[in-house]
Scaffold this motif. Structure first.
Motif, mmCIF file in Angstrom:
data_model
loop_
_atom_site.group_PDB
_atom_site.id
_atom_site.type_symbol
_atom_site.label_atom_id
_atom_site.label_comp_id
_atom_site.label_asym_id
_atom_site.label_seq_id
_atom_site.Cartn_x
_atom_site.Cartn_y
_atom_site.Cartn_z
ATOM 1 N N LEU A 139 0.794 -1.491 0.071
ATOM 2 C CA LEU A 139 0.019 -0.140 -0.003
ATOM 3 C C LEU A 139 0.661 1.738 0.089
ATOM 4 N N PHE A 140 2.156 1.438 0.586
ATOM 5 C CA PHE A 140 2.669 2.421 0.892
ATOM 6 C C PHE A 140 3.568 2.792 0.001
ATOM 7 N N ALA A 141 3.955 1.384 -0.732
ATOM 8 C CA ALA A 141 4.642 1.408 -2.009
ATOM 9 C C ALA A 141 3.828 2.263 -3.252
ATOM 10 N N ILE A 161 -6.832 1.671 2.773
ATOM 11 C CA ILE A 161 -6.706 1.434 3.829
ATOM 12 C C ILE A 161 -8.466 1.654 4.088
ATOM 13 N N ARG A 162 -9.370 2.215 3.300
ATOM 14 C CA ARG A 162 -10.477 2.197 3.218
ATOM 15 C C ARG A 162 -11.608 0.679 2.928
ATOM 16 N N HIS A 163 -10.951 0.242 1.834
ATOM 17 C CA HIS A 163 -10.859 -0.607 1.344
ATOM 18 C C HIS A 163 -10.887 -2.161 1.230
ATOM 19 N N SER A 169 -10.106 -12.553 0.134
ATOM 20 C CA SER A 169 -9.062 -12.058 0.161
ATOM 21 C C SER A 169 -8.070 -11.116 2.248
ATOM 22 N N PRO A 170 -7.931 -11.714 2.921
ATOM 23 C CA PRO A 170 -7.455 -10.499 4.008
ATOM 24 C C PRO A 170 -6.187 -10.046 2.969
ATOM 25 N N ASN A 171 -5.453 -10.232 2.136
ATOM 26 C CA ASN A 171 -4.428 -9.053 1.397
ATOM 27 C C ASN A 171 -4.352 -8.374 0.157
ATOM 28 N N SER A 172 -5.617 -9.037 -0.307
ATOM 29 C CA SER A 172 -6.083 -8.969 -1.960
ATOM 30 C C SER A 172 -6.566 -7.221 -2.245
ATOM 31 N N CYS A 173 -6.973 -6.840 -1.102
ATOM 32 C CA CYS A 173 -8.065 -5.436 -1.245
ATOM 33 C C CYS A 173 -6.364 -3.959 -1.154
ATOM 34 N N TRP A 174 -5.417 -4.516 -0.291
ATOM 35 C CA TRP A 174 -4.542 -3.207 -0.592
ATOM 36 C C TRP A 174 -3.602 -2.809 -1.303
ATOM 37 N N GLY A 175 -3.716 -3.973 -2.530
ATOM 38 C CA GLY A 175 -2.881 -3.882 -3.589
ATOM 39 C C GLY A 175 -3.879 -3.061 -4.362
ATOM 40 N N MET A 176 -5.160 -4.053 -4.847
ATOM 41 C CA MET A 176 -5.762 -2.960 -5.284
ATOM 42 C C MET A 176 -7.038 -1.644 -5.645
ATOM 43 N N ALA A 177 -7.394 -1.955 -4.421
ATOM 44 C CA ALA A 177 -7.750 -0.442 -3.436
ATOM 45 C C ALA A 177 -6.782 0.430 -3.849
ATOM 46 N N ALA A 178 -5.478 0.170 -3.622
ATOM 47 C CA ALA A 178 -4.917 1.431 -3.371
ATOM 48 C C ALA A 178 -3.951 1.602 -5.215
ATOM 49 N N PHE A 179 -4.792 1.037 -6.282
ATOM 50 C CA PHE A 179 -4.629 1.690 -7.412
ATOM 51 C C PHE A 179 -5.773 1.938 -7.698
#
Length: 242
Positions: A139-141, A161-163, A169-179
């Protein structure tokens, strides 16, 4: 030893492959060939692609970049650095291979269906645990990568953070929502798997109609974010060695 370890770690990092798959989706769309684009998308996602229009094809490509940036790139870098801290060059190679092996087992067996539910549960849970830290660092990257790419860095952080919990998956949305936040688009929403619609929430509040150029921007964001992630993790690793 250095060259052997570097070669092994290189083989576990799939950034070039990730971008190539996205290009294989984008280029047919630019040529007005949606059938070829759907076929290319079907190679990297499990959703039904036969009836998708251009915007949904692009959405699938961007979501795959955001999710697999964690699985296929950043987690391998993270475990290579972690392995180096504990075991030097052999540890770096072992850490990256360990992560790729666990990720591959999850891809083969980690499905919630009648055939694989119990058999693949350990692989799926292990994969979730192994990607836990890399996903959150991603997310920070992505936020920093968005800054370097002239995109929306603050929105990447907010949407990530919101999504973060808006996906099974407990991990997928950190990348997808950040995109989604970085690109100023809306991802997620109803998705069809095996003829049945899954009512995923939407991620981000940007533009809903996506174009091939959005996928190109996502490819650039993925590359820059991967480099930022590698710089952060190796920098922290170097500090730990001092």
């Amino acid at each position: 030893g250095l060259f052997a370890a570097a070669g092994i770690v290189y083989l576990t990092i799939a950034l070039r492959s990730l971008v190539s798959h996205a290009e294989a989706i984008r280029r047919p769309l630019l040529r007005g060939e949606p059938v070829a684009a759907r076929r290319a998308l079907s190679m990297i996602v499990s959703r039904d692609t036969a009836a998708l229009g251009e915007s949904e094809i692009v959405r699938g490509g961007i979501e795959s970049l955001g999710e697999n940036l964690i699985d296929a790139v950043n987690s391998a870098v993270f475990f290579a650095v972690l392995g180096f801290l504990f075991g030097g060059l052999p540890g770096a190679a072992a850490g990256a291979v360990f992560l790729r092996a666990a990720n591959t087992l999850d891809a083969c067996w980690g499905y919630r269906n009648a055939r694989y539910l119990h058999f693949g549960r350990i692989a799926a849970r292990a994969d979730d645990v192994l990607h836990f830290v890399p996903a959150r660092l991603t997310l920070f990257a992505v936020a920093l990568g968005a800054l370097f790419c002239g995109m929306r860095s603050g929105a990447a952080l907010r949407d990530g953070i919101r999504h973060r919990n808006d996906h099974p998956s407990p991990n997928s949305c950190w990348g997808m929502a950040a995109f989604a936040g970085a690109l100023g688009v809306r991802l997620g929403g109803p998705t069809v798997y095996g003829g049945e619609a899954e009512a995923y929430p939407y991620w981000g509040n940007g533009r809903a109609v996506l174009r091939p150029n959005d996928l190109l921007r996502a490819e650039r964001l993925a590359v820059v974010s991967a480099l930022v992630f590698a710089a952060i993790v190796t920098g922290v690793g170097a500090l730990c060695l001092q």
